[in-house]
Design an enzyme around this catalytic site. Structure first.
Site, PDB file in Angstrom:
ATOM      1  N   HIS A 157     -24.458 -19.992 -23.462  1.00 36.28           N
ATOM      2  CA  HIS A 157     -26.058 -19.082 -24.064  1.00 36.28           C
ATOM      3  C   HIS A 157     -26.824 -20.684 -24.793  1.00 36.28           C
ATOM      4  CE1 HIS A 157     -23.571 -15.791 -22.986  1.00 36.28           C
ATOM      5  NE2 HIS A 157     -25.107 -15.085 -22.521  1.00 36.28           N
ATOM      6  N   LYS A 203     -16.133  -7.794 -22.778  1.00 32.24           N
ATOM      7  CA  LYS A 203     -15.448  -7.053 -23.176  1.00 32.24           C
ATOM      8  C   LYS A 203     -16.163  -6.201 -24.962  1.00 32.24           C
ATOM      9  CE  LYS A 203     -11.592  -9.881 -25.849  1.00 32.24           C
ATOM     10  NZ  LYS A 203     -11.807  -9.506 -27.158  1.00 32.24           N
TER      11      LYS A 203
END
Lengths: 197, 275
Positions: free
Chosen positions: A37, A105
């Site tokens: 990222h 998640k």
């Protein structure tokens, strides 16, 4: 409701998904966690071209475990990692790359408004790493391998990858937020009971 | 006379590490199956089915259950009559390095500040190895791989001695704050008393206890946690915690340390009795 979709994902396809639906995905997914990222955001802010295209793409919050065979990679375990760590870096990614789905998640607090009309968050069962590996047919590409096995961007070819639960849909409905609202009511009751003692 | 050779020890520890990563203990599998049976929420039920399927595949294929193969905790019980002619710490590290390469395990161990990865799952202070000295001739090794998703959600507080009503609230608030992040259904270990560091140790020990009967206080905490409805993976459901375990120690008259350690459903542990 159950859906089966193939990548690249179109806007029309993701608009059909509602929070709580089950989805199986075929096509390709790109793993990206903290370091990937940071690298994507850095490239975007310096107007550098990414080594992979993300239009209609699926990002997977996953630091996989692979075994190197003679001339390929074998995916051993590839379950989702905690998405919350990527929350702050996600707006720039969604706004500037054209990704249509994020698999992870635990959800991402506060991103539902950002996803509206363009992207969905899909929950894969945490810890189910060998089940996930079963759904990955091959490694199509590796990008930024210098970041290490867990942090590199792995382009996985997947077949009927799932079950994925639509955790946050493109209409602003966040299943995690709903659960936490209820949980906070239950917590309040416990706090009040302990305060009154 | 030394009773166990270093080679034999290393070979068995490697086996033990592999077992801990690929086969979930029976008590946890049974608890998860019971949870699946009882669950009324369909999304939670689908998550529990995936978990049970994953456990099955990992066992069959001898692959790690979860890609976060954890950092390693070893507990060595050793009797006063046992004679060992090698360095146990060193032999455990060698076993871990070997297992990291061959199973493989994900290299998870980094320097805390430079974040440089040691690539072999060992480093300063890791693996965590503790020794319990006993009377007699026991020689037993316990291994617990611990993932970061659940460990990161753990908390510790130093309460005032008059605040024991706060304990329940602290436990429930910790589970609430963790939400779906520690991979529920979780096991909650609570350490009460001792000191700052002892409480943390106690909570870890409590989290790793076998899933046996809970006492009344533990059951009360477990019921309170489950009223939250966070459910499997935080998507809502009846069971957020499979169990809450509490371990206590005496503490200073002016203190009340409370630590909460969270364990994900992948409650990995294995042990080998050498003697």
């Amino acid at each position: 409701m159950e859906h089966r979709l193939t990548t690249p994902l179109t806007k029309e396809a993701i608009l059909k998904l509602k929070a709580g639906d089950i989805l199986y995905l075929t096509g390709s997914v790109f793993t990206a966690r903290d370091e990937a990222h940071r690298h994507i955001l850095d490239a975007l802010s310096h107007h550098r071209k990414l080594p992979f295209g993300l239009t209609g793409a699926v990002i997977y919050h996953c630091g996989p475990l692979l075994r190197k065979t003679e001339n390929s990679w074998q995916v051993v375990s590839a379950g989702p990692t905690t998405s919350e760590r990527m929350t702050q870096m996600t707006p720039a990614l969604v706004e500037n790359t054209g990704i249509r789905a994020i698999i992870g998640k635990g959800g991402m607090k506060g991103i539902a408004p950002l996803l509206k009309g363009r992207c969905v968050y899909l929950a894969y069962t945490g810890g189910c790493a060998v089940l996930a590996a079963e759904g990955i047919s091959r490694v199509a590409n590796i990008h930024w391998q210098n970041l290490g096995m867990a942090e590199a961007v792995w382009e996985f070819e997947v077949k009927d990858f799932g079950p994925l639960i639509v955790g946050i849909d493109s209409y602003g409905v966040d299943l995690y937020e709903k659960v936490l609202e209820k949980a906070s009511e239950a917590l309040k009751a416990i706090v009040m009971a302990s305060d009154s003692k | 006379m030394p009773i166990i050779s270093r080679d034999f020890f290393v070979k068995n520890i490697i086996e033990l590490i592999i077992q801990s990563e690929t086969i979930l203990p029976e008590d946890t599998v049974i608890a998860l199956e019971n949870t699946w049976q009882k669950e009324s929420n369909t999304v939670a039920k689908s998550q529990l089915s995936a978990i049970l399927k994953n456990i099955e595949i990992a066992r069959e294929k001898k692959h790690p259950l979860c890609q976060d193969t954890g950092i390693f905790i070893f507990n060595v019980t050793i009797g006063k009559n046992i004679v060992i002619d090698f360095d146990i710490n060193d032999a455990i590290c060698e076993s871990l390095r070997y297992a990291t390469e061959t199973l493989p395990l994900r290299p998870n161990v980094v320097h805390p500040l430079t974040r440089e990865n040691s690539l072999d799952n060992t480093g300063d202070g890791l693996p965590d190895i503790t020794f319990n000295l006993t009377e007699g001739s026991d020689f037993e090794v316990f291994v617990y791989p611990k993932g970061a998703g659940s460990e990161n959600m753990s908390r510790l507080a130093m309460f005032k001695p008059s605040q024991n009503e706060e304990i329940k609230r602290f436990v429930v608030e910790t589970v609430f704050a963790a939400g779906g992040m520690p991979c529920p259904p979780i096991i909650v270990g609570v350490g009460i008393g001792g000191s700052f560091d002892i409480a943390a140790r106690l909570s870890k020990k409590a989290a790793l206890r076998p899933l046996d009967e809970m006492n009344d206080f533990e059951q009360e905490l477990c019921d309170a946690v489950n009223t939250l409805g966070i459910g499997a993976m935080g998507l809502g459901g009846d069971t957020t915690a499979l169990a809450v375990h509490v371990n206590t120690a005496h503490c200073h008259t002016a203190s009340l340390p409370v630590a909460v350690n969270i364990q994900c459903w992948a409650n990995r542990r294995a042990h080998k009795k050498f003697v």
